[in-house]
Scaffold this motif. Sequence first.
Motif, PDB file in Angstrom:
ATOM      1  N   VAL A  54      92.372 -24.505 -17.887  1.00  0.00           N
ATOM      2  CA  VAL A  54      92.644 -23.924 -16.567  1.00  0.00           C
ATOM      3  C   VAL A  54      91.560 -24.433 -15.619  1.00  0.00           C
ATOM      4  CG1 VAL A  54      92.729 -21.795 -15.202  1.00  0.00           C
ATOM      5  CG2 VAL A  54      93.725 -21.846 -17.514  1.00  0.00           C
ATOM      6  N   SER A  55      91.973 -25.168 -14.593  1.00  0.00           N
ATOM      7  CA  SER A  55      90.995 -25.713 -13.651  1.00  0.00           C
ATOM      8  C   SER A  55      90.672 -24.702 -12.564  1.00  0.00           C
ATOM      9  CB  SER A  55      91.532 -26.987 -12.991  1.00  0.00           C
ATOM     10  OG  SER A  55      91.599 -28.029 -13.923  1.00  0.00           O
ATOM     11  N   ALA A  56      89.377 -24.465 -12.379  1.00  0.00           N
ATOM     12  CA  ALA A  56      88.884 -23.597 -11.297  1.00  0.00           C
ATOM     13  C   ALA A  56      87.890 -24.422 -10.494  1.00  0.00           C
ATOM     14  CB  ALA A  56      88.227 -22.351 -11.868  1.00  0.00           C
ATOM     15  N   GLU A  57      88.024 -24.370  -9.165  1.00  0.00           N
ATOM     16  CA  GLU A  57      87.295 -25.344  -8.334  1.00  0.00           C
ATOM     17  C   GLU A  57      85.972 -24.817  -7.789  1.00  0.00           C
ATOM     18  OE1 GLU A  57      89.894 -27.729  -6.165  1.00  0.00           O
ATOM     19  OE2 GLU A  57      88.379 -28.559  -4.818  1.00  0.00           O
ATOM     20  N   CYS A  58      84.962 -25.679  -7.844  1.00  0.00           N
ATOM     21  CA  CYS A  58      83.658 -25.397  -7.221  1.00  0.00           C
ATOM     22  C   CYS A  58      83.758 -25.685  -5.723  1.00  0.00           C
ATOM     23  CB  CYS A  58      82.584 -26.327  -7.791  1.00  0.00           C
ATOM     24  SG  CYS A  58      82.207 -26.023  -9.516  1.00  0.00           S
ATOM     25  N   VAL A  59      83.053 -24.890  -4.928  1.00  0.00           N
ATOM     26  CA  VAL A  59      83.085 -25.126  -3.478  1.00  0.00           C
ATOM     27  C   VAL A  59      81.729 -25.598  -2.949  1.00  0.00           C
ATOM     28  CG1 VAL A  59      85.028 -23.600  -2.997  1.00  0.00           C
ATOM     29  CG2 VAL A  59      82.711 -22.656  -3.041  1.00  0.00           C
ATOM     30  N   SER A  60      80.731 -25.675  -3.827  1.00  0.00           N
ATOM     31  CA  SER A  60      79.424 -26.193  -3.387  1.00  0.00           C
ATOM     32  C   SER A  60      79.529 -27.704  -3.194  1.00  0.00           C
ATOM     33  CB  SER A  60      78.346 -25.891  -4.433  1.00  0.00           C
ATOM     34  OG  SER A  60      78.283 -24.513  -4.659  1.00  0.00           O
ATOM     35  N   LEU A  61      78.644 -28.238  -2.368  1.00  0.00           N
ATOM     36  CA  LEU A  61      78.744 -29.669  -2.041  1.00  0.00           C
ATOM     37  C   LEU A  61      77.578 -30.505  -2.555  1.00  0.00           C
ATOM     38  CD1 LEU A  61      80.180 -29.368   1.600  1.00  0.00           C
ATOM     39  CD2 LEU A  61      81.425 -29.824  -0.535  1.00  0.00           C
ATOM     40  N   GLN A  62      76.458 -29.870  -2.896  1.00  0.00           N
ATOM     41  CA  GLN A  62      75.301 -30.606  -3.416  1.00  0.00           C
ATOM     42  C   GLN A  62      75.215 -30.402  -4.925  1.00  0.00           C
ATOM     43  OE1 GLN A  62      73.428 -32.622  -1.395  1.00  0.00           O
ATOM     44  NE2 GLN A  62      74.993 -32.036   0.084  1.00  0.00           N
ATOM     45  N   ALA A  63      74.826 -31.450  -5.659  1.00  0.00           N
ATOM     46  CA  ALA A  63      74.798 -31.371  -7.125  1.00  0.00           C
ATOM     47  C   ALA A  63      73.995 -30.172  -7.609  1.00  0.00           C
ATOM     48  CB  ALA A  63      74.245 -32.666  -7.707  1.00  0.00           C
ATOM     49  N   ASP A  64      72.847 -29.917  -6.968  1.00  0.00           N
ATOM     50  CA  ASP A  64      71.988 -28.810  -7.416  1.00  0.00           C
ATOM     51  C   ASP A  64      72.660 -27.446  -7.248  1.00  0.00           C
ATOM     52  OD1 ASP A  64      70.010 -30.446  -8.305  1.00  0.00           O
ATOM     53  OD2 ASP A  64      68.803 -30.311  -6.467  1.00  0.00           O
ATOM     54  N   ALA A  65      73.623 -27.366  -6.360  1.00  0.00           N
ATOM     55  CA  ALA A  65      74.371 -26.114  -6.199  1.00  0.00           C
ATOM     56  C   ALA A  65      75.668 -26.141  -7.011  1.00  0.00           C
ATOM     57  CB  ALA A  65      74.691 -25.899  -4.721  1.00  0.00           C
ATOM     58  N   ILE A  66      76.274 -27.333  -7.147  1.00  0.00           N
ATOM     59  CA  ILE A  66      77.534 -27.427  -7.913  1.00  0.00           C
ATOM     60  C   ILE A  66      77.282 -27.033  -9.370  1.00  0.00           C
ATOM     61  CG2 ILE A  66      79.321 -28.998  -8.799  1.00  0.00           C
ATOM     62  CD1 ILE A  66      78.860 -30.738  -6.256  1.00  0.00           C
TER      63      ILE A  66
END
Length: 214
Positions: A54-66
């Motif tokens: 089940v794919s759930a999407e990340c909304v952060s944009l910087q690797a350290d936050a993703i």
Amino acid sequence: MKLFLDSANIEEIREVAGWGVLDGVTTNPSLCSKESAGFEENIRAICALTPGPVSAECVSLQADAIVPEARALAKLAPNIAVKIPVGVEGLKAAKRLAAEGIAVNMTLIFSAGQALLAAKAGARFVSPFIGRLDDVSEDGMALIDEIVQIFDNYDIKTEVIVASVRHPRHVIEAARLGADIATVPFGVMEKLVRHPLTDIGVERFLADWRKVKK
Ligand code: E4P
């Protein structure tokens, strides 16, 4: 070919799971925004109903936050794949998450180069959006053909999820080209199962059956 449902709607997912053809589910922020249940509660419920990823999407944009966001999503259920938009920061995050054994679905893929980089960074899935390419007069299915061929050439294990599917022919073409997975909206799934000649055939058989002497 595996069939995923492109939906965050629990009734649709339960229905298709009942047909015995559900291999996984993909969600995205737009799909999740249509549901009344809270995001995490809804994703947990979907995971419990779904026999595969089940794919759930990340909304952060910087690797350290993703990375921490993806780790938190992965803790929701054992069958979570974290969806991350492709890009430099996404690639960095995918590399780190893949090393931790977290399944990454690299999304918003619109070129074979993006798919190749995602695979090299360790993504378990890539999601080329074919319908959105068709929408701007490009050939979405040609992109699937390219990616499948490249992955075959190098025995790359990353699975190709044909996404942004608009109609049944997209699913059939995806299967002809050897894509691993198509993620299909509920309406297209319903169209895949139906054919007017099947309905006419059933009606005729039933009409004739009523004439059979018992
Ligand atoms: C796939 O993972 C996406 O959720 C989806 O297929 C996007 O489709 P759309 O272009 O119809 O929004």
